[in-house]
Design an enzyme around this catalytic site. Structure first.
Site, PDB file in Angstrom:
ATOM      1  N   ARG A  11       0.847  -1.211   0.000  1.00 28.63           N
ATOM      2  CA  ARG A  11       0.000   0.000   0.000  1.00 28.63           C
ATOM      3  C   ARG A  11       0.877   1.253   0.000  1.00 28.63           C
ATOM      4  O   ARG A  11       0.996   1.940  -1.004  1.00 28.63           O
ATOM      5  CB  ARG A  11      -0.937  -0.019   1.223  1.00 28.63           C
ATOM      6  N   ASP A  12       1.559   1.532   1.097  1.00 26.90           N
ATOM      7  CA  ASP A  12       2.348   2.769   1.198  1.00 26.90           C
ATOM      8  C   ASP A  12       3.454   2.768   0.143  1.00 26.90           C
ATOM      9  O   ASP A  12       3.770   3.794  -0.459  1.00 26.90           O
ATOM     10  CB  ASP A  12       2.975   2.861   2.608  1.00 26.90           C
ATOM     11  N   HIS A 207       5.745   4.543  12.630  1.00 25.91           N
ATOM     12  CA  HIS A 207       5.768   4.450  11.165  1.00 25.91           C
ATOM     13  C   HIS A 207       6.785   5.469  10.645  1.00 25.91           C
ATOM     14  O   HIS A 207       6.511   6.666  10.618  1.00 25.91           O
ATOM     15  CB  HIS A 207       4.340   4.762  10.682  1.00 25.91           C
ATOM     16  N   HIS A 209       9.376   6.961   7.744  1.00 26.30           N
ATOM     17  CA  HIS A 209       9.908   7.035   6.381  1.00 26.30           C
ATOM     18  C   HIS A 209      11.395   7.373   6.519  1.00 26.30           C
ATOM     19  O   HIS A 209      11.793   8.095   7.437  1.00 26.30           O
ATOM     20  CB  HIS A 209       9.139   8.081   5.563  1.00 26.30           C
ATOM     21  N   CYS A 240       4.373   9.093   0.249  1.00 25.28           N
ATOM     22  CA  CYS A 240       2.987   9.554   0.192  1.00 25.28           C
ATOM     23  C   CYS A 240       2.875  10.555  -0.942  1.00 25.28           C
ATOM     24  O   CYS A 240       3.604  11.537  -0.980  1.00 25.28           O
ATOM     25  CB  CYS A 240       2.575  10.194   1.514  1.00 25.28           C
ATOM     26  N   ASN A 249       9.428   4.111   2.865  1.00 24.89           N
ATOM     27  CA  ASN A 249       9.365   3.708   4.275  1.00 24.89           C
ATOM     28  C   ASN A 249      10.694   3.071   4.653  1.00 24.89           C
ATOM     29  O   ASN A 249      11.458   2.648   3.792  1.00 24.89           O
ATOM     30  CB  ASN A 249       8.297   2.625   4.467  1.00 24.89           C
TER      31      ASN A 249
END
Ligand code: HMG
Ligand code: MG
Length: 302
Positions: A11-12, A207, A209, A240, A249
């Site tokens: 996803r990310d 989370h 990055h 993003c 990430n």
């Protein structure tokens, strides 16, 4: 398992790649990740395909993934859901876990989901209500906790207030996000200490990055304060689309390598991840930024 990894690459990671992967390739990625031992995988997003075309067809993806019910009952596949429209699509696709995603800065909230923080929380409330009725677990994300690409510094007081609010709404955990990779280990300590008092280790995830190379150091800071859940993307995919400069990430295999060398258990097999490098690079059309996946490990050190 002493540290829980939430794999967000499908996803990310993919949402920020130039190349939109074919559905079969997205499924291959998710299945290889689960074969590598990742038990929690964010597989897609029920967002507008106009906003994030890379996540289009998540409904079909879920339907294909959930065919083998025996296998998926042991795995936790989740998806992003921004509003009631996304929620009803997720229910129709048979999803059992979702994540709502909010921000700690107004400008980012507007750019990312086209509404204010207050409006977004009101939407989350509606989404969570429907999710609970349908026995669907809900994770919460808080972006821009360490800095916003449009507003700069973000007060930790606000982050803590929003963390508390999300937990009160009924999410099972909040993932606090360094969306643009600006956090330092010292800042992580400053924020995580009071955040742990709100929810404790069970309800807090981090989370990071890795835009400026501080993600692993930030993980270490979190670990030292008792955090046991971290998000990462295979190969360091990610970013993003609504945060300029938000590169990948933290790479899953870099995280697994560090944790394993520190004596922590993750349940993730690094050889399986290594075997994914070539096909994944072919799919996305570029070299993966993860360090371990490029360097490997000399046999003498295995
Ligand atoms: P909007 O344009 O304000 O929506 O977008 P709207 O309610 O005005 O509706 C406009 C049109 O979109 C309508 O279609 C709706 O049906 C449709 P029309 O009538 O014009 O044909 N629509 C939808 N379609 C599919 N799925 C939906 C949906 N909702 C409405 N769920 C919206 C609002 C939230 C949908 C939009 O802004 C959006 O999709 N944003 C997603 C942005 C995104 O995915 N960003 C990346 C994920 S967040 C992230 O990466 C950060 C994180 O990793 C943590 C960190 O790093 O910090 C989680
Ligand atoms: Mg992210």
């Amino acid at each position: 398992m002493s540290v829980e990894i939430v794999e967000v690459g499908p996803r990310d990671g993919l949402q920020n790649e130039q190349t939109t992967l074919r559905l079969d390739d997205r499924i291959w990625l998710i299945e290889r990740l689960s074969q590598a031992g990742l038990k929690r995988i964010e597989v897609g997003a029920f967002v507008s395909p106009q906003w994030v075309p890379q996540m289009a067809n998540t409904a079909e993806l879920c339907r294909k993934l959930f065919v083998d019910k025996k296998r998926t009952s042991k795995l936790r596949y989740s998806v992003l859901v921004p509003n009631l429209r996304g929620m009803s699509d997720a229910i129709a696709a048979g999803v059992k876990e979702i994540a709502v995603f909010g921000a700690c800065s107004e400008s980012f909230s507007l750019k990312n989901i086209n509404c204010s923080i207050a409006e977004s929380f009101s939407r989350f409330q509606d989404v969570i209500k429907v999710a609970k009725k349908n026995k669907i677990r809900v994770r919460g994300y808080l972006s821009t906790a360490f800095g916003c690409p449009y507003e700069g510094k973000v007060p930790f007081k606000r982050v803590l207030k929003l963390t508390e609010k999300m937990l009160d709404m009924g999410v099972f955990e909040v993932s606090i996000g360094d969306t643009i990779g600006v956090a330092s280990p010292k800042q992580v300590k400053e924020l995580v200490k009071p955040a742990m008092r709100i929810g404790g280790a069970k309800k807090l995830a981090l989370h990071f990055h890795d835009t400026r190379g501080t993600a692993l150091a930030n993980v270490l800071s979190g670990l030292e304060l008792g955090v046991k859940k971290f998000d990462s993307s295979v190969g360091g995919l990610g970013g993003c689309p609504y945060a300029k400069g938000a590169s990948g990430n933290l790479a899953t295999e870099d995280l697994v390598y560090m944790l394993t060398r520190m004596g922590e258990k993750t349940g993730v097999n690094l050889d399986t991840i290594m075997s994914m490098r070539e096909p994944l690079e072919k799919m996305i059309g570029r070299k993966l930024p993860g360090r371990f996946i490029q360097a490997g490990l000399p046999k003498s050190l295995i």
